[in-house]
Design a protein around this motif. Structure first.
Motif, PDB file in Angstrom:
ATOM      1  N   LYS A 140       2.090  -5.912  -6.430  1.00 38.98           N
ATOM      2  CA  LYS A 140       2.408  -5.483  -8.019  1.00 38.98           C
ATOM      3  C   LYS A 140       1.440  -4.330  -8.415  1.00 38.98           C
ATOM      4  CE  LYS A 140       4.695  -9.253  -9.710  1.00 38.98           C
ATOM      5  NZ  LYS A 140       4.694 -10.569 -10.466  1.00 38.98           N
ATOM      6  N   TYR A 141       0.013  -4.656  -8.219  1.00 46.18           N
ATOM      7  CA  TYR A 141      -1.101  -3.906  -8.746  1.00 46.18           C
ATOM      8  C   TYR A 141      -1.084  -2.551  -7.960  1.00 46.18           C
ATOM      9  CZ  TYR A 141      -5.919  -2.676 -10.171  1.00 46.18           C
ATOM     10  OH  TYR A 141      -6.810  -2.216 -10.806  1.00 46.18           O
ATOM     11  N   ASN A 142      -1.090  -2.686  -6.838  1.00 46.66           N
ATOM     12  CA  ASN A 142      -1.423  -1.259  -6.045  1.00 46.66           C
ATOM     13  C   ASN A 142      -0.185  -0.478  -5.780  1.00 46.66           C
ATOM     14  OD1 ASN A 142      -4.305  -1.573  -5.431  1.00 46.66           O
ATOM     15  ND2 ASN A 142      -3.442  -3.505  -4.425  1.00 46.66           N
ATOM     16  N   PHE A 143       1.111  -0.944  -5.685  1.00 45.84           N
ATOM     17  CA  PHE A 143       2.202  -0.292  -5.404  1.00 45.84           C
ATOM     18  C   PHE A 143       3.347  -0.323  -6.437  1.00 45.84           C
ATOM     19  CE2 PHE A 143       0.206  -0.955  -1.369  1.00 45.84           C
ATOM     20  CZ  PHE A 143       0.170   0.257  -0.800  1.00 45.84           C
ATOM     21  N   GLY A 144       3.020  -0.864  -7.541  1.00 46.10           N
ATOM     22  CA  GLY A 144       4.052  -0.844  -8.784  1.00 46.10           C
ATOM     23  C   GLY A 144       5.257  -1.775  -8.366  1.00 46.10           C
TER      24      GLY A 144
ATOM     25  N   GLN B  34      -1.071 -18.247  -0.833  1.00 42.27           N
ATOM     26  CA  GLN B  34      -1.093 -16.882  -0.085  1.00 42.27           C
ATOM     27  C   GLN B  34      -0.068 -15.820  -0.378  1.00 42.27           C
ATOM     28  OE1 GLN B  34      -3.626 -16.288   2.042  1.00 42.27           O
ATOM     29  NE2 GLN B  34      -2.639 -13.993   2.395  1.00 42.27           N
ATOM     30  N   ALA B  35       1.093 -16.445  -0.554  1.00 38.01           N
ATOM     31  CA  ALA B  35       2.335 -15.401  -1.185  1.00 38.01           C
ATOM     32  C   ALA B  35       2.000 -14.887  -2.493  1.00 38.01           C
ATOM     33  CB  ALA B  35       3.655 -16.296  -0.844  1.00 38.01           C
ATOM     34  N   LYS B  36       1.472 -15.544  -3.296  1.00 36.13           N
ATOM     35  CA  LYS B  36       1.218 -15.206  -4.673  1.00 36.13           C
ATOM     36  C   LYS B  36       0.163 -14.024  -4.650  1.00 36.13           C
ATOM     37  CE  LYS B  36      -0.112 -16.841  -9.211  1.00 36.13           C
ATOM     38  NZ  LYS B  36      -0.273 -18.245  -9.982  1.00 36.13           N
ATOM     39  N   LYS B  37      -0.778 -14.355  -3.686  1.00 39.84           N
ATOM     40  CA  LYS B  37      -1.767 -13.418  -3.658  1.00 39.84           C
ATOM     41  C   LYS B  37      -1.177 -12.011  -2.856  1.00 39.84           C
ATOM     42  CE  LYS B  37      -6.349 -12.877  -1.266  1.00 39.84           C
ATOM     43  NZ  LYS B  37      -7.493 -13.696  -0.514  1.00 39.84           N
ATOM     44  N   THR B  38      -0.607 -11.995  -2.111  1.00 40.29           N
ATOM     45  CA  THR B  38       0.093 -10.919  -1.562  1.00 40.29           C
ATOM     46  C   THR B  38       0.984 -10.081  -2.386  1.00 40.29           C
ATOM     47  OG1 THR B  38       0.124 -12.065   0.741  1.00 40.29           O
ATOM     48  CG2 THR B  38       1.393 -10.019   0.600  1.00 40.29           C
ATOM     49  N   ILE B  39       1.847 -10.941  -3.206  1.00 36.02           N
ATOM     50  CA  ILE B  39       2.710 -10.173  -4.289  1.00 36.02           C
ATOM     51  C   ILE B  39       1.890  -9.450  -5.353  1.00 36.02           C
ATOM     52  CG2 ILE B  39       4.443 -10.887  -6.107  1.00 36.02           C
ATOM     53  CD1 ILE B  39       5.304 -13.188  -4.186  1.00 36.02           C
TER      54      ILE B  39
ATOM     55  N   ALA C 218       2.133   4.490  -8.750  1.00 40.20           N
ATOM     56  CA  ALA C 218       2.259   4.423 -10.221  1.00 40.20           C
ATOM     57  C   ALA C 218       1.898   5.705 -10.884  1.00 40.20           C
ATOM     58  CB  ALA C 218       1.512   3.205 -10.806  1.00 40.20           C
ATOM     59  N   GLN C 219       0.779   6.436 -10.400  1.00 42.28           N
ATOM     60  CA  GLN C 219       0.246   7.417 -11.103  1.00 42.28           C
ATOM     61  C   GLN C 219       1.313   8.746 -10.580  1.00 42.28           C
ATOM     62  OE1 GLN C 219      -3.505   7.829  -9.110  1.00 42.28           O
ATOM     63  NE2 GLN C 219      -4.668   6.747 -10.736  1.00 42.28           N
ATOM     64  N   GLN C 220       1.793   8.648  -9.548  1.00 46.05           N
ATOM     65  CA  GLN C 220       2.684   9.748  -9.043  1.00 46.05           C
ATOM     66  C   GLN C 220       4.160   9.549  -9.943  1.00 46.05           C
ATOM     67  OE1 GLN C 220       3.939   9.272  -4.993  1.00 46.05           O
ATOM     68  NE2 GLN C 220       1.883   9.971  -4.295  1.00 46.05           N
ATOM     69  N   GLN C 221       4.477   8.301 -10.201  1.00 40.51           N
ATOM     70  CA  GLN C 221       5.733   8.282 -11.301  1.00 40.51           C
ATOM     71  C   GLN C 221       5.020   8.772 -12.692  1.00 40.51           C
ATOM     72  OE1 GLN C 221       8.550   7.314 -10.259  1.00 40.51           O
ATOM     73  NE2 GLN C 221       9.307   7.705 -12.234  1.00 40.51           N
ATOM     74  N   SER C 222       3.868   8.315 -13.349  1.00 42.17           N
ATOM     75  CA  SER C 222       3.568   8.862 -14.585  1.00 42.17           C
ATOM     76  C   SER C 222       3.720  10.185 -14.731  1.00 42.17           C
ATOM     77  CB  SER C 222       2.361   8.205 -14.720  1.00 42.17           C
ATOM     78  OG  SER C 222       1.386   8.429 -14.033  1.00 42.17           O
ATOM     79  N   ILE C 223       3.153  10.876 -13.543  1.00 42.20           N
ATOM     80  CA  ILE C 223       2.909  12.350 -13.407  1.00 42.20           C
ATOM     81  C   ILE C 223       4.339  13.010 -13.454  1.00 42.20           C
ATOM     82  CG2 ILE C 223       2.524  14.436 -11.873  1.00 42.20           C
ATOM     83  CD1 ILE C 223       0.121  12.588 -11.116  1.00 42.20           C
ATOM     84  N   ARG C 224       5.408  12.476 -12.655  1.00 47.40           N
ATOM     85  CA  ARG C 224       6.735  13.131 -12.572  1.00 47.40           C
ATOM     86  C   ARG C 224       7.358  12.840 -14.105  1.00 47.40           C
ATOM     87  NH1 ARG C 224       8.575   9.528  -7.715  1.00 47.40           N
ATOM     88  NH2 ARG C 224       7.131  10.590  -5.865  1.00 47.40           N
TER      89      ARG C 224
END
Length: 254
Positions: free
Chosen positions: A17-21, A8-13, A170-176
């Protein structure tokens, strides 16, 4: 049960990772209530936290959390000793300390740009965290560390990004980064202050030529010499003609 918790912890991490970088080393922001629960349940935070999260971690706290434990006195002396071993991150309350719960929520800045995990047993902190998308929550229950499931705010944020209503962090960081490279995000004063470096180029070949002097015409030498020769030859012819004229009457007289 332990294998189930780690799955469950692996799934949450992976979700964070994927959605919030989120990336290793994971930054764990800890307060005094979590240290007190770990002491009570005989949990070694430095040893068990990396194993549970299956990655490298950085354990940290704030000066406000330490100050709060100092004011509470001997009852939380052990928790204070544990919390002092972790890195102290700068908070905006250096001159005027606030409560640990208020300080931890202020460190997240509404969007959690530094990708903090928050480890706490404080109810006010947990309720505040669930309103902020992208904040993993850690707590201790039944002598074990537990990573809470993503909050509804995090799930709604991810859904909005997938529908194209929002831009992911992640997209916001790439735009910055792109704006910084192009100099778009800078102020007008900063733009004017910076001068572009000119590339070195070869000199213009026409500029290397010697300049001609103006107002000094070159004398035509050849023409003057020819004219002088012509004038001299004319004088000679006249003399010869004059000589012929004088000789003729002298011969007649004889």
């Amino acid at each position: 049960m332990k294998i189930k918790r780690q799955k469950q912890a692996k799934k949450t991490i992976s979700f964070y990772k994927y959605n919030f970088g989120f990336r290793e080393p994971f930054q764990i922001l800890i307060d005094g209530t979590f240290c007190q629960a770990a002491l009570k349940n005989k949990i070694q935070i430095k040893e068990q936290m990396p194993k549970y999260l299956m990655g490298e971690v950085q354990l940290c706290t704030t000066s406000c959390a330490l100050k709060e434990l100092e004011t509470l006195g001997k009852q939380l002396y052990g928790a204070k000793i544990i919390l002092q071993r972790f890195q102290v991150r700068k908070c905006p309350h250096f001159k005027e300390p606030v409560s640990a719960s208020e300080c931890l929520l202020s460190m997240l800045e509404g969007t959690n740009p530094h990708h903090y995990f928050v480890a706490t047993q404080d109810y006010t902190v947990t309720t505040g965290l669930k309103k902020i998308p992208g904040v993993p929550l850690l707590y201790i229950i039944l002598n074990t560390i537990v990573l809470d499931k993503p909050s509804q705010a995090s799930l709604d944020h991810v859904q909005a990004v997938q529908l194209g209503e929002l831009v992911s962090p992640a997209q916001q960081q790439s735009i910055r980064t792109l704006k910084e490279e192009q100099g778009i995000g800078q102020k007008d004063g900063e733009r004017r202050g910076k001068k572009r470096k000119r590339k070195q180029s070869n000199p213009n070949p026409l500029s290397c030529l010697k300049k001609k002097k103006k107002g000094v015409p070159t004398p035509p030498l050849k023409k003057t010499e020819q004219e002088g020769k012509r004038k001299r030859s004319r004088h000679k012819k006249r003399k010869v003609e004059a000589g012929d004229g004088t000789a003729a009457p002298a011969a007649a007289n004889t």
